[in-house]
Scaffold this motif. Structure first.
Motif, mmCIF file in Angstrom:
data_model
loop_
_atom_site.group_PDB
_atom_site.id
_atom_site.type_symbol
_atom_site.label_atom_id
_atom_site.label_comp_id
_atom_site.label_asym_id
_atom_site.label_seq_id
_atom_site.Cartn_x
_atom_site.Cartn_y
_atom_site.Cartn_z
ATOM 1 N N HIS A 170 0.813 -1.217 0.000
ATOM 2 C CA HIS A 170 0.000 0.000 0.000
ATOM 3 C C HIS A 170 0.849 1.271 0.000
ATOM 4 C CE1 HIS A 170 -3.504 -2.496 0.712
ATOM 5 N NE2 HIS A 170 -2.816 -3.119 1.635
ATOM 6 N N MET A 171 2.097 1.188 -0.449
ATOM 7 C CA MET A 171 3.026 2.311 -0.371
ATOM 8 C C MET A 171 2.520 3.557 -1.102
ATOM 9 S SD MET A 171 7.104 2.347 -1.186
ATOM 10 C CE MET A 171 7.576 1.274 0.143
ATOM 11 N N GLU A 172 1.951 3.365 -2.263
ATOM 12 C CA GLU A 172 1.489 4.522 -3.036
ATOM 13 C C GLU A 172 0.309 5.207 -2.342
ATOM 14 O OE1 GLU A 172 1.288 6.049 -7.547
ATOM 15 O OE2 GLU A 172 1.518 3.922 -7.183
ATOM 16 N N THR A 173 -0.594 4.429 -1.802
ATOM 17 C CA THR A 173 -1.757 4.986 -1.113
ATOM 18 C C THR A 173 -1.356 5.693 0.176
ATOM 19 O OG1 THR A 173 -3.169 3.248 -2.000
ATOM 20 C CG2 THR A 173 -4.002 4.429 -0.083
ATOM 21 N N MET A 174 -0.482 5.067 0.960
ATOM 22 C CA MET A 174 -0.123 5.612 2.267
ATOM 23 C C MET A 174 0.922 6.715 2.191
ATOM 24 S SD MET A 174 -0.177 2.408 4.900
ATOM 25 C CE MET A 174 0.858 1.263 4.021
ATOM 26 N N LEU A 175 1.895 6.583 1.307
ATOM 27 C CA LEU A 175 3.019 7.510 1.287
ATOM 28 C C LEU A 175 3.140 8.328 0.005
ATOM 29 C CD1 LEU A 175 5.732 5.085 2.757
ATOM 30 C CD2 LEU A 175 4.315 6.734 3.998
ATOM 31 N N GLY A 176 2.355 7.995 -1.006
ATOM 32 C CA GLY A 176 2.486 8.674 -2.284
ATOM 33 C C GLY A 176 3.766 8.297 -3.005
ATOM 34 N N VAL A 177 4.262 7.106 -2.713
ATOM 35 C CA VAL A 177 5.524 6.618 -3.271
ATOM 36 C C VAL A 177 5.255 5.332 -4.045
ATOM 37 C CG1 VAL A 177 7.790 5.671 -2.649
ATOM 38 C CG2 VAL A 177 6.886 7.640 -1.417
#
Length: 66
Positions: free
Chosen positions: A22-29
């Protein structure tokens, strides 16, 4: 967006997997690699490697401090 059910991570690997998934959802990465080699000069591994919206590398390290 999908809500993640709260729970305690039993191991560092459980938390790492959750963050990477879930990196993109949580961190925008955008997630690129797990356990990425830091090369022969520096040695070791980068737990999670990503890239941000500006194209800059993002390193996420996990540490168990019980």
């Amino acid at each position: 967006m999908t809500e993640v059910a709260p729970r305690l991570a039993e191991a560092e690997a459980d938390l790492q997997d959750l963050i990477e998934t879930h990196m993109e959802t949580m961190l925008g990465v955008r997630f690129l690699a797990s356990e990425y080699s830091a090369g022969p000069v520096h040695g070791g591994r980068i737990d999670s490697l990503g890239i941000d919206e500006n194209g800059a590398p993002v390193i996420v390290e996990f540490t168990d401090r019980r």
